[in-house]
Enzyme design. Structure first.
Site, PDB file in Angstrom:
ATOM      1  N   ASP A   1       1.771   4.689   3.928  1.00  0.00           N
ATOM      2  CA  ASP A   1       2.481   4.895   5.297  1.00  0.00           C
ATOM      3  C   ASP A   1       3.599   5.950   5.127  1.00  0.00           C
ATOM      4  OD1 ASP A   1       4.591   3.398   5.188  1.00  0.00           O
ATOM      5  OD2 ASP A   1       3.926   1.752   6.211  1.00  0.00           O
TER       6      ASP A   1
ATOM      7  N   LYS B   1      -2.686   3.272  15.213  1.00  0.00           N
ATOM      8  CA  LYS B   1      -3.755   2.669  14.764  1.00  0.00           C
ATOM      9  C   LYS B   1      -5.134   2.774  15.455  1.00  0.00           C
ATOM     10  CE  LYS B   1      -4.497  -2.527  13.685  1.00  0.00           C
ATOM     11  NZ  LYS B   1      -3.743  -3.798  14.082  1.00  0.00           N
TER      12      LYS B   1
ATOM     13  N   ASP C   1      -4.459  -2.570   7.671  1.00  0.00           N
ATOM     14  CA  ASP C   1      -5.570  -2.595   8.678  1.00  0.00           C
ATOM     15  C   ASP C   1      -6.471  -1.253   8.758  1.00  0.00           C
ATOM     16  OD1 ASP C   1      -5.190  -5.270   9.533  1.00  0.00           O
ATOM     17  OD2 ASP C   1      -4.377  -4.825  11.553  1.00  0.00           O
TER      18      ASP C   1
ATOM     19  N   LYS D   1      -6.200  -4.017  21.960  1.00  0.00           N
ATOM     20  CA  LYS D   1      -5.926  -4.246  20.373  1.00  0.00           C
ATOM     21  C   LYS D   1      -6.784  -4.926  19.609  1.00  0.00           C
ATOM     22  CE  LYS D   1      -1.931  -6.434  18.298  1.00  0.00           C
ATOM     23  NZ  LYS D   1      -1.535  -5.247  17.492  1.00  0.00           N
TER      24      LYS D   1
ATOM     25  N   LYS E   1      -9.118  -9.669   7.472  1.00  0.00           N
ATOM     26  CA  LYS E   1      -9.639  -9.062   8.895  1.00  0.00           C
ATOM     27  C   LYS E   1      -8.976  -7.461   8.564  1.00  0.00           C
ATOM     28  CE  LYS E   1      -8.197 -11.829  12.129  1.00  0.00           C
ATOM     29  NZ  LYS E   1      -8.128 -12.873  13.436  1.00  0.00           N
TER      30      LYS E   1
ATOM     31  N   THR F   1       4.520  -3.939   2.364  1.00  0.00           N
ATOM     32  CA  THR F   1       5.850  -3.441   2.101  1.00  0.00           C
ATOM     33  C   THR F   1       6.782  -4.029   3.215  1.00  0.00           C
ATOM     34  OG1 THR F   1       5.613  -1.323   3.487  1.00  0.00           O
ATOM     35  CG2 THR F   1       5.314  -1.238   1.005  1.00  0.00           C
ATOM     36  N   THR F   2       6.246  -5.077   4.162  1.00  0.00           N
ATOM     37  CA  THR F   2       6.965  -5.299   5.247  1.00  0.00           C
ATOM     38  C   THR F   2       7.008  -7.036   5.245  1.00  0.00           C
ATOM     39  OG1 THR F   2       5.287  -5.356   6.933  1.00  0.00           O
ATOM     40  CG2 THR F   2       6.879  -3.297   6.627  1.00  0.00           C
TER      41      THR F   2
END
Length: 541
Positions: free
Chosen positions: A207, A241, A274, A322, A307, A294-295
């Site tokens: 990202d 997303k 995701d 969502k 998933k 990374t979070t």
């Protein structure tokens, strides 16, 4: 021992006169005769041939002779009783069928299903026959009598069943703090698989934040290994997303010409993991990928399950849903380096604690105790407090969270069981996150949902006010929101309706009965929600 012929009987079928062994006498149980009649003609013939020790050449000739007969016949109930006219002391019919066929009942139609393994793939492919009996009774009353007519219709069908257990195995690897991009550490390179000598390229999805903070280190790592790294950069926010992000990754994979068994890296927060997982599932119908979260939120949540998904904008309803489109697709490996957490601000770390606290509430009072005592310090120091690291507190919180998630997800990866305690905080939060213009992160929405469920638990008498206050105090110490102006009756009731749709006909909303214990309920009413919303107003959020 007496051998006697079975008389031919006209009916639907293909089995003709058979000679069988009459070893004993006695009435045959109905279940045995039903089992015999449910077998295919081929299986019956094979069993009779075995019983009579007829060689295969004679049997084939007999079958050819029968095919030329003008009167097709079947082994009827009376003749099957003759065949099984043996006492249990001398012959066990289940042993006769063992290894040849399995009998089961169709849970939908009630039909009797006989499964016979095929020769070349006996563990996976089964020829089947389905036999269903339907009885219909008609009563006609006249002046002189009452006549009851019962009609029994027996229908059969045939086909094949393919059974394959998908092997799922992936390692969630803890990386020594801050060493993932250290050239001495080979974990990152090793995760990209064993490739032919001289194949010196790799592919990574990252990202924008990762690219800005770690892009140079990432490229230097692979350059030191003599490998050229191709990097696909995508935005990592919830608003991004979407299918367009998946398309971008697929375009870059096509240009790179990723090989069928070559894992690519996905490095970033939960949204990027995701999106990348979705692309991995689609490209060439599935290629391996490696998750590198990374979070804090991604480390304890998105990275450890199977998933993947994106939000879907529906042209018919003009609404965005969502995670409405996604897949169950496991990574080939996960690499977790907690040093990434230090690059986050306080709000993002607090956001991660929203998912950790959820796990504590439904599964672990020990984890809750750790959050109560040390959560605020970990946020303030970005998990870099030396005393807590030395004491193993920070690693203990992460380890417990990951292990609880895996314990809950592992036996239920495809969510065949829909009563899931890890859905705590995921009933009302979905719509909260999708409110246009709402400034709320995933872990924050989960926590608002979670406290609303705490109030529902209290109103049902599951927990006392002391537990409510204790949870509220812990949430505030973790800098998590406990309410939202968007949490109104219409949204909360619609969330329950959506839950019924998503969880196959029932709400299945997890509520705690004490800290570390929970139960799923499916009978929350609109009036109950209204009372809970009124009680929410009494807290100093």
């Amino acid at each position: 021992m007496t051998i006697k012929p079975v008389p031919s009987i006209s009916s639907i079928g293909v089995v003709a006169e058979e000679s069988i062994r009459d070893e004993c006498s006695g009435k045959v149980p109905q279940s045995v005769t039903d089992m015999w009649e449910s077998l295919s003609p081929e299986v019956r013939t094979a069993l009779i041939a075995s019983e009579l020790k007829v060689d295969s050449s004679n049997l084939k000739q007999t079958q050819r002779d029968r095919s030329e007969s003008s009167t097709p016949t079947v082994l009827s109930r009376s003749s099957s009783e003759l065949f099984f006219d043996q006492s249990s002391s001398s012959c066990d019919s289940s042993k006769e069928l063992e290894g040849v066929a399995q009998v089961e009942k169709c849970p939908v139609s009630g039909a009797k299903v006989v499964l016979t393994p095929v020769e070349r793939a006996p563990k996976n492919v089964f020829a089947f026959t389905k036999t269903q009996s339907l009885e219909k009774s008609e009563v006609v009353k006249t002046s002189s009598a009452t006549v009851t007519t019962t009609t029994k219709v027996v229908s059969t069908s045939r086909g094949w069943r393919n059974i394959f257990s998908l092997p799922i195995s992936y390692d969630v690897n803890m990386v020594a703090h801050g060493t993932l991009f250290d050239t001495v550490n080979s974990q990152l390179l090793d995760a990209t698989g064993v490739l032919p000598e001289g194949y010196n390229t790799r592919f990574a999805v990252v990202d924008t934040e990762v690219e800005a903070l770690y892009g140079d280190k990432l490229r230097s790592y692979f350059e030191h290994k003599g490998i050229e790294l191709t990097v696909c950069v995508v935005n990592g926010g919830e608003a991004d997303k979407r299918s367009e992000a998946v398309d971008k990754i697929l375009d870059d994979l096509c240009a790179y010409k990723l090989r069928r068994r070559e894992p690519f890296l996905a490095i970033g927060g939960g949204c990027v993991l995701d999106i990348a997982g979705m692309a991995a599932c689609l490209y060439r119908r599935g290629v391996p990928f490696v998750r590198v979260p990374t979070t804090l939120l991604a480390i304890v949540d998105a990275s450890v399950g199977v998933k993947n998904g994106i939000d879907y904008c529906c042209a018919v309803t003009d609404e965005t849903y969502k995670n409405r489109v996604g897949s169950f697709y496991a990574p080939s490996a996960c690499l977790l380096d907690p040093a990434f957490i230090a690059s986050q601000d306080a709000r993002n770390i607090s956001n991660g604690f929203g998912e950790i606290l959820k796990l504590a509430l439904v599964r672990s009072s020990d984890l809750f105790d750790l959050l109560e005592a040390h959560g605020k310090t970990l946020i303030d120091t970005r998990f870099e407090d030396e005393a807590l690291r030395t004491a193993g507190v920070s690693s203990r919180i992460i380890d417990l969270s990951i292990q609880i998630m895996l314990e809950e997800l592992g036996p239920n990866l495809w969510e065949t069981k829909l009563d899931r305690c890890v859905d705590y905080g995921h009933t009302f939060s979905k719509l909260l996150e999708m409110v246009p213009g709402a400034d709320i992160m995933h872990g924050e929405a989960v926590n608002v949902d979670g406290f609303f469920c705490i109030v529902l638990s209290y109103l049902r008498g599951y927990i006392g006010m002391d537990t409510v206050n204790r949870v509220f105090t812990c949430m505030k110490s973790l800098l998590l929101p406990t309410n939202s102006s968007d949490l109104e009756l219409e949204l909360s009731w619609q969330s329950c309706k959506d839950a019924i749709e998503h969880r196959h006909g029932e709400q299945r909303i997890p509520l705690i009965t004490e800290i570390g214990e929970s139960v799923c309920v499916s009978d929350i009413t609109e009036e109950e929600l209204e009372r809970a919303l009124e009680m929410m107003k009494t807290f100093d959020h």
